[in-house]
Write an enzyme that holds these catalytic residues in place. Structure first.
Site, PDB file in Angstrom:
ATOM      1  N   TRP A  49       3.785  15.304  11.333  1.00 14.46           N
ATOM      2  CA  TRP A  49       4.899  14.395  11.029  1.00 14.46           C
ATOM      3  C   TRP A  49       5.853  15.130  10.085  1.00 14.46           C
ATOM      4  O   TRP A  49       5.414  15.768   9.124  1.00 14.46           O
ATOM      5  CB  TRP A  49       4.439  13.096  10.358  1.00 14.46           C
ATOM      6  CG  TRP A  49       5.627  12.294   9.933  1.00 14.46           C
ATOM      7  CD1 TRP A  49       6.444  11.558  10.743  1.00 14.46           C
ATOM      8  CD2 TRP A  49       6.201  12.235   8.615  1.00 14.46           C
ATOM      9  NE1 TRP A  49       7.482  11.023   9.995  1.00 14.46           N
ATOM     10  CE2 TRP A  49       7.354  11.423   8.703  1.00 14.46           C
ATOM     11  CE3 TRP A  49       5.851  12.784   7.381  1.00 14.46           C
ATOM     12  CZ2 TRP A  49       8.164  11.149   7.595  1.00 14.46           C
ATOM     13  CZ3 TRP A  49       6.658  12.519   6.275  1.00 14.46           C
ATOM     14  CH2 TRP A  49       7.803  11.697   6.387  1.00 14.46           C
ATOM     15  N   GLU A 100       3.949  12.749  15.553  1.00 10.40           N
ATOM     16  CA  GLU A 100       4.212  11.366  15.105  1.00 10.40           C
ATOM     17  C   GLU A 100       5.706  11.071  14.998  1.00 10.40           C
ATOM     18  O   GLU A 100       6.437  11.754  14.279  1.00 10.40           O
ATOM     19  CB  GLU A 100       3.546  11.140  13.740  1.00 10.40           C
ATOM     20  CG  GLU A 100       3.756   9.733  13.183  1.00 10.40           C
ATOM     21  CD  GLU A 100       3.042   9.492  11.861  1.00 10.40           C
ATOM     22  OE1 GLU A 100       2.420  10.446  11.320  1.00 10.40           O
ATOM     23  OE2 GLU A 100       3.107   8.354  11.361  1.00 10.40           O
ATOM     24  N   LYS A 116       9.168   8.491  14.373  1.00  8.37           N
ATOM     25  CA  LYS A 116       9.604   7.511  13.374  1.00  8.37           C
ATOM     26  C   LYS A 116      11.029   7.080  13.676  1.00  8.37           C
ATOM     27  O   LYS A 116      11.830   7.860  14.185  1.00  8.37           O
ATOM     28  CB  LYS A 116       9.524   8.156  11.985  1.00  8.37           C
ATOM     29  CG  LYS A 116       9.735   7.196  10.840  1.00  8.37           C
ATOM     30  CD  LYS A 116       9.208   7.795   9.527  1.00  8.37           C
ATOM     31  CE  LYS A 116       9.446   6.842   8.370  1.00  8.37           C
ATOM     32  NZ  LYS A 116       8.759   7.258   7.145  1.00  8.37           N
ATOM     33  N   ASP A 165       2.722   5.093  14.772  1.00  9.01           N
ATOM     34  CA  ASP A 165       2.485   4.435  13.489  1.00  9.01           C
ATOM     35  C   ASP A 165       3.115   3.054  13.593  1.00  9.01           C
ATOM     36  O   ASP A 165       4.304   2.936  13.923  1.00  9.01           O
ATOM     37  CB  ASP A 165       3.132   5.280  12.380  1.00  9.01           C
ATOM     38  CG  ASP A 165       2.889   4.725  10.984  1.00  9.01           C
ATOM     39  OD1 ASP A 165       3.099   3.512  10.775  1.00  9.01           O
ATOM     40  OD2 ASP A 165       2.529   5.510  10.082  1.00  9.01           O
ATOM     41  N   HIS A 219       6.582   2.388  12.154  1.00  6.32           N
ATOM     42  CA  HIS A 219       7.681   3.309  12.459  1.00  6.32           C
ATOM     43  C   HIS A 219       8.659   2.838  13.513  1.00  6.32           C
ATOM     44  O   HIS A 219       9.325   3.638  14.164  1.00  6.32           O
ATOM     45  CB  HIS A 219       7.111   4.669  12.875  1.00  6.32           C
ATOM     46  CG  HIS A 219       6.580   5.441  11.711  1.00  6.32           C
ATOM     47  ND1 HIS A 219       6.271   6.773  11.777  1.00  6.32           N
ATOM     48  CD2 HIS A 219       6.326   5.070  10.439  1.00  6.32           C
ATOM     49  CE1 HIS A 219       5.835   7.185  10.609  1.00  6.32           C
ATOM     50  NE2 HIS A 219       5.846   6.161   9.778  1.00  6.32           N
ATOM     51  N   HIS A 260      -1.678   5.274  13.811  1.00  4.54           N
ATOM     52  CA  HIS A 260      -1.628   5.050  12.376  1.00  4.54           C
ATOM     53  C   HIS A 260      -1.407   3.558  12.213  1.00  4.54           C
ATOM     54  O   HIS A 260      -0.276   3.087  12.256  1.00  4.54           O
ATOM     55  CB  HIS A 260      -0.465   5.820  11.741  1.00  4.54           C
ATOM     56  CG  HIS A 260      -0.796   7.235  11.407  1.00  4.54           C
ATOM     57  ND1 HIS A 260       0.061   8.059  10.722  1.00  4.54           N
ATOM     58  CD2 HIS A 260      -1.907   7.963  11.646  1.00  4.54           C
ATOM     59  CE1 HIS A 260      -0.515   9.242  10.560  1.00  4.54           C
ATOM     60  NE2 HIS A 260      -1.707   9.208  11.118  1.00  4.54           N
ATOM     61  N   ASP A 276       9.180   0.039   6.842  1.00  4.75           N
ATOM     62  CA  ASP A 276       7.963   0.853   6.859  1.00  4.75           C
ATOM     63  C   ASP A 276       7.355   0.892   5.455  1.00  4.75           C
ATOM     64  O   ASP A 276       7.314   1.927   4.807  1.00  4.75           O
ATOM     65  CB  ASP A 276       8.345   2.266   7.331  1.00  4.75           C
ATOM     66  CG  ASP A 276       7.152   3.192   7.410  1.00  4.75           C
ATOM     67  OD1 ASP A 276       6.038   2.701   7.662  1.00  4.75           O
ATOM     68  OD2 ASP A 276       7.336   4.406   7.219  1.00  4.75           O
ATOM     69  N   ASP A 318       4.294   0.308   4.403  1.00  4.85           N
ATOM     70  CA  ASP A 318       2.920   0.790   4.246  1.00  4.85           C
ATOM     71  C   ASP A 318       2.041  -0.145   3.428  1.00  4.85           C
ATOM     72  O   ASP A 318       1.336   0.286   2.518  1.00  4.85           O
ATOM     73  CB  ASP A 318       2.906   2.214   3.678  1.00  4.85           C
ATOM     74  CG  ASP A 318       3.450   3.219   4.676  1.00  4.85           C
ATOM     75  OD1 ASP A 318       2.731   3.539   5.627  1.00  4.85           O
ATOM     76  OD2 ASP A 318       4.610   3.651   4.525  1.00  4.85           O
ATOM     77  N   ASP A 374      -2.839   4.100   8.055  1.00  9.59           N
ATOM     78  CA  ASP A 374      -1.831   4.788   7.248  1.00  9.59           C
ATOM     79  C   ASP A 374      -1.087   3.779   6.386  1.00  9.59           C
ATOM     80  O   ASP A 374      -0.184   3.104   6.856  1.00  9.59           O
ATOM     81  CB  ASP A 374      -0.843   5.557   8.138  1.00  9.59           C
ATOM     82  CG  ASP A 374       0.120   6.387   7.298  1.00  9.59           C
ATOM     83  OD1 ASP A 374      -0.078   6.466   6.068  1.00  9.59           O
ATOM     84  OD2 ASP A 374       1.070   6.956   7.875  1.00  9.59           O
TER      85      ASP A 374
HETATM   86  C1  RNT Z   1       5.271   8.934   7.235  1.00  8.93           C
HETATM   87  C2  RNT Z   1       4.170   8.997   8.226  1.00  8.93           C
HETATM   88  C3  RNT Z   1       3.037   9.910   7.872  1.00  8.93           C
HETATM   89  C4  RNT Z   1       2.635   9.793   6.425  1.00  8.93           C
HETATM   90  C5  RNT Z   1       1.408  10.567   6.053  1.00  8.93           C
HETATM   91  C6  RNT Z   1       1.251  10.709   4.585  1.00  8.93           C
HETATM   92  O1  RNT Z   1       6.191   7.966   7.505  1.00  8.93           O
HETATM   93  O2  RNT Z   1       3.683   7.713   8.496  1.00  8.93           O
HETATM   94  O3  RNT Z   1       1.977   9.675   8.717  1.00  8.93           O
HETATM   95  O4  RNT Z   1       2.428   8.460   6.059  1.00  8.93           O
HETATM   96  O5  RNT Z   1       1.411  11.764   6.712  1.00  8.93           O
HETATM   97 ZN    ZN Z   2       1.934   7.568   9.772  1.00 10.49          ZN
END
Ligand code: RNT
Ligand code: ZN
Length: 422
Positions: A187, A228, A230, A261, A264, A288, A296, A298, A328
């Site tokens: 990523w 990955e 986004k 993810d 994302h 993720h 996003d 988290d 994640d």
């Molecule tokens: C970032 C991505 C990635 C990170 C990690 C720390 O937006 O989601 O996966 O969260 O690599």
């Molecule tokens: Zn991620």
């Protein structure tokens, strides 16, 4: 909850499921075979153990100041072991390159080798944990511009390509050492806050950088490559080089894993619907699982409708052997170890509920075109006693049932976490 009441509850549940033609024992067996990859970065707010002094950057932001952050790899491993005693089933640890242990030596990211992860490997082996890996394209002076693999400057781009190359070797070596394939997930933060003039150039450079990184033949038994995507990040609101379309195309063309993810995408867009679409074109997925709140953000994963839908899609599509589940999120506003436990157990519960779904009945209604029955039975199945099956699973795997876990977390907090001052 006493063993006796857990068992009694399970016995009734088992019969109720049998009435729907569902074998709870079979579901429990399948669940036990599904590892979850826990993100190491939840325990230390994505800081890692380098001392470059660089800000986290890359659009990543951890909020909260709960005491007890892991300040060293030893502390992180200790926290992970504790969490693993509260989580039923197999675990993997998802490491970032910035969690290397280089002793006194300053080792730059293009010089890392598997030796710098020797302690992680020995530890994972002795506890039966798998390892996954990620090159770290943030929190580094050369990533401060927000551009890495698509940087226009050849020297900087080359540095990040070299980082990608060494990370794949490390991941392959870790996979071989552990005897379980290691997924190396790429990523990058590259993108732009304001409207770029040229959207194509950086994407051409990213494609080329990835091709160079992936060109080395390494044993697929030990290494899986994932990319990955986004939609946007803090500081990359107007343009993200590695968008969904970019990586979907890349993964399909180059036969890599695609990492989705759940934070994302646009807030109204869900990844559950994407599984059956993209798995027709890419060999495997890495997930993720996260929880975006408005963006996003988290947040810690909970048993939400979307997490349930992701699990349902994975089971209904018979994708379990092609989907690698990982978490994640990074939340520093609550006990960090509890965050792991809450998030992982939530995902596992969603998987169990999906495995217990009366699939045959629902599929038949749909095939018959009986949408009344489909809707009614889908609603009825929402009330099936999956909690009793989950409790029995926890009892069998010797992890806390119900509220018991909270007491253990409180004890760990007072015995261990509260002794950590910054
Ligand atoms: C970032 C991505 C990635 C990170 C990690 C720390 O937006 O989601 O996966 O969260 O690599
Ligand atoms: Zn991620």
């Amino acid at each position: 909850m006493s063993n006796k009441s857990t068992l009694a509850g399970y016995e009734i549940a088992r019969q109720q499921y049998a009435d729907w033609n569902v074998d709870t024992e079979c579901a429990l067996q399948q669940l036990a075979e599904l590892p979850v990859s826990l993100q190491c970065w939840q325990a230390d707010d994505v800081r890692g153990f380098e001392s470059s002094g660089a800000e986290l950057g890359g659009g990543l932001a951890v909020t909260g100041a709960y005491p007890g952050r892991a300040r060293s790899a030893t502390e992180l491993r200790h926290d992970f072991e504790f969490a693993s005693r509260l989580i039923p089933g197999q675990l993997r640890i998802n490491l970032h390159a910035s969690y290397a242990e280089t002793g006194q030596a300053r080792v730059n990211r293009d010089e890392l080798t598997v030796e710098h992860f020797a302690k992680w490997i020995d530890w994972a082996k002795s506890h039966g944990f798998g390892i996954d890996f990620n090159p770290t394209y943030f929190a580094h002076p050369w990533a401060e511009s927000g551009w890495t693999l698509s940087h226009a400057d050849d020297r900087i781009r080359k540095f990040w390509i070299d980082h990608g190359v060494v990370c794949r070797r490390i991941a392959a070596a870790m996979g071989a050492a552990i005897g379980s394939r290691c997924i190396n997930n790429i990523w990058i933060p590259d993108g732009s806050k304001d409207l770029p003039f040229d959207r194509l150039g950086p994407r051409e450079r990213l494609r080329e950088s990835l091709d160079v990184i992936l060109s080395e033949q390494l044993d697929e038994q030990h290494l899986g490559d994932a990319v990955e995507c986004k939609l946007f990040g803090l500081g990359s609101e107007s343009y993200v080089v590695g968008s969904h379309e970019f990586y979907l195309g890349y993964a399909a063309a180059r036969k890599t894993l695609l990492c989705l993810d759940s934070g994302h995408f646009h807030p109204t867009e869900v990844i559950s619907d994407k599984l059956s679409a993209v798995l027709l074109w890419v060999p495997e997925l890495l997930l993720h699982v996260s929880r975006g709140v408005r963006w996003d953000s988290d947040h810690v994963v909970i048993l939400s409708d979307e997490v349930r839908a992701i699990a349902e899609e994975a089971v209904r599509g018979q994708f379990l052997s092609r989907i690698n589940f990982g978490l994640d999120f990074f939340d520093a506003s609550i006990n960090r170890v509890a965050a792991w436990v809450i998030g992982c157990r939530a995902l596992q519960r969603a998987l169990l509920i999906a495995l217990l779904e009366p699939r045959d009945v629902l599929r038949e209604c749909e095939l018959r075109g009986d949408n009344t029955a489909r809707l009614m039975l889908m609603e009825e199945t929402k009330m099936l006693p999956y909690a009793a099956v989950w409790n029995e699973y926890c009892r069998r795997l010797d992890v806390p049932v119900g509220q018991a876990g909270l007491e253990e977390i409180r004890r760990y907090e007072s015995d261990v976490l509260s002794n950590r001052s910054e």
